[in-house]
Design an enzyme around this catalytic site. Sequence first.
Site, mmCIF file in Angstrom:
data_model
loop_
_atom_site.group_PDB
_atom_site.id
_atom_site.type_symbol
_atom_site.label_atom_id
_atom_site.label_comp_id
_atom_site.label_asym_id
_atom_site.label_seq_id
_atom_site.Cartn_x
_atom_site.Cartn_y
_atom_site.Cartn_z
ATOM 1 N N ASN A 1 43.957 32.708 52.598
ATOM 2 C CA ASN A 1 43.244 31.863 53.568
ATOM 3 C C ASN A 1 43.730 30.423 53.513
ATOM 4 O O ASN A 1 43.862 29.766 54.542
ATOM 5 C CB ASN A 1 41.732 31.944 53.328
ATOM 6 C CG ASN A 1 41.154 33.227 53.883
ATOM 7 O OD1 ASN A 1 41.006 33.365 55.096
ATOM 8 N ND2 ASN A 1 40.879 34.189 53.007
ATOM 9 N N ARG B 1 28.648 23.544 34.569
ATOM 10 C CA ARG B 1 29.191 23.536 35.942
ATOM 11 C C ARG B 1 29.303 22.112 36.478
ATOM 12 O O ARG B 1 30.237 21.771 37.198
ATOM 13 C CB ARG B 1 28.261 24.324 36.884
ATOM 14 C CG ARG B 1 28.257 25.802 36.638
ATOM 15 C CD ARG B 1 27.391 26.532 37.649
ATOM 16 N NE ARG B 1 27.145 27.894 37.214
ATOM 17 C CZ ARG B 1 28.005 28.897 37.351
ATOM 18 N NH1 ARG B 1 29.161 28.693 37.924
ATOM 19 N NH2 ARG B 1 27.706 30.104 36.914
ATOM 20 N N MET C 1 35.664 30.873 43.725
ATOM 21 C CA MET C 1 34.735 31.833 43.156
ATOM 22 C C MET C 1 33.844 31.225 42.062
ATOM 23 O O MET C 1 33.475 31.898 41.100
ATOM 24 C CB MET C 1 35.511 33.049 42.603
ATOM 25 C CG MET C 1 36.434 33.688 43.622
ATOM 26 S SD MET C 1 35.647 34.081 45.201
ATOM 27 C CE MET C 1 34.920 35.658 44.789
ATOM 28 N N ARG C 2 33.515 29.944 42.232
ATOM 29 C CA ARG C 2 32.606 29.261 41.302
ATOM 30 C C ARG C 2 31.403 28.752 42.087
ATOM 31 O O ARG C 2 31.557 28.296 43.231
ATOM 32 C CB ARG C 2 33.283 28.037 40.640
ATOM 33 C CG ARG C 2 34.598 28.281 39.987
ATOM 34 C CD ARG C 2 34.531 29.197 38.817
ATOM 35 N NE ARG C 2 33.535 28.799 37.819
ATOM 36 C CZ ARG C 2 33.110 29.605 36.840
ATOM 37 N NH1 ARG C 2 33.570 30.831 36.739
ATOM 38 N NH2 ARG C 2 32.216 29.183 35.974
ATOM 39 N N ASN D 1 32.433 26.737 53.388
ATOM 40 C CA ASN D 1 32.728 27.893 52.531
ATOM 41 C C ASN D 1 33.029 29.094 53.415
ATOM 42 O O ASN D 1 32.453 29.244 54.490
ATOM 43 C CB ASN D 1 31.524 28.217 51.640
ATOM 44 C CG ASN D 1 31.793 29.420 50.738
ATOM 45 O OD1 ASN D 1 32.852 29.507 50.107
ATOM 46 N ND2 ASN D 1 30.857 30.363 50.677
ATOM 47 N N HIS E 1 33.109 33.279 53.485
ATOM 48 C CA HIS E 1 32.507 34.410 52.757
ATOM 49 C C HIS E 1 32.769 35.709 53.526
ATOM 50 O O HIS E 1 32.624 35.740 54.748
ATOM 51 C CB HIS E 1 31.002 34.176 52.582
ATOM 52 C CG HIS E 1 30.347 35.246 51.771
ATOM 53 N ND1 HIS E 1 30.500 35.335 50.403
ATOM 54 C CD2 HIS E 1 29.581 36.299 52.142
ATOM 55 C CE1 HIS E 1 29.831 36.381 49.956
ATOM 56 N NE2 HIS E 1 29.269 36.979 50.987
ATOM 57 N N VAL F 1 23.568 30.012 46.655
ATOM 58 C CA VAL F 1 24.883 30.651 46.848
ATOM 59 C C VAL F 1 25.004 31.249 48.250
ATOM 60 O O VAL F 1 24.110 31.946 48.722
ATOM 61 C CB VAL F 1 25.072 31.766 45.790
ATOM 62 C CG1 VAL F 1 26.318 32.585 46.088
ATOM 63 C CG2 VAL F 1 25.142 31.161 44.408
#
Length: 216
Positions: free
Chosen positions: A23, A75, A100-101, A117, A119, A154
């Site tokens: 991507n 984090r 992927m965090r 983001n 998904h 998330v």
Amino acid sequence: MTGNSGATPALRLGVLASGNGSNFQALAEAIQAGEIPNAEIGILIYNNPDALVRQRAERLGISTQLLNHRAYPRREDLDHDIVSCLKEAQVDWVVMAGWMRRVTEVLINTFPNRILNLHPSLLPSFPGIRAVEQALDYGVKVTGCTVHIVRLAVDSGPIVCQAAVPVQADDTAATLAERIHQQEHRILVEAVALVASGRVQVGEHRVRVLPTLPEN
Ligand code: GAR
């Protein structure tokens, strides 16, 4: 690297990616081909030392920075370094293209309503990991992919673009993921082009896309 003709100030992007990077490559190539004339990628940040995305970026002449999450106890600590790196690269918007965090308020509050983001499901269905497998296990007949503005929960936040992908009877996670990927490459470019056009207004729950002004 820019697709800027020189007329409009460029929208400078920081891309976060963890692995393969198809991507990222689709976005970078679209910009280099002039498909998003007023955007440029300032930096690619990746978190896995062996990530293929680094090689893709180097081939395309884009600066990279490894920030290995394993080196950070919390984090928030990783996100502080991500923010420093993005600021140094003078980034306006952030694109999570296979990142992927989970991200924290440290990143989100630094770029309010300015993080996208990608998904691999039609959110709000199947958030989290293994979204393609979740959709197959549930037996949905249509799934797809989503580009949305990042909020703390998330895979939540106002939706910018989506594409539907029909599930075929003989699909495996791999075959379905492959067709979803093709649509992801398209809608990620579409979403960034919308942002770069200045027509995206982000509300609390929804994204509104302003109509294109007629040309004189
Ligand atoms: C994409 O399918 C993207 O939607 C997914 O990771 C893949 C990255 O592919 N992201 C997530 O699942 C985030 N929740 P790529 O590395 O080939 O671009």
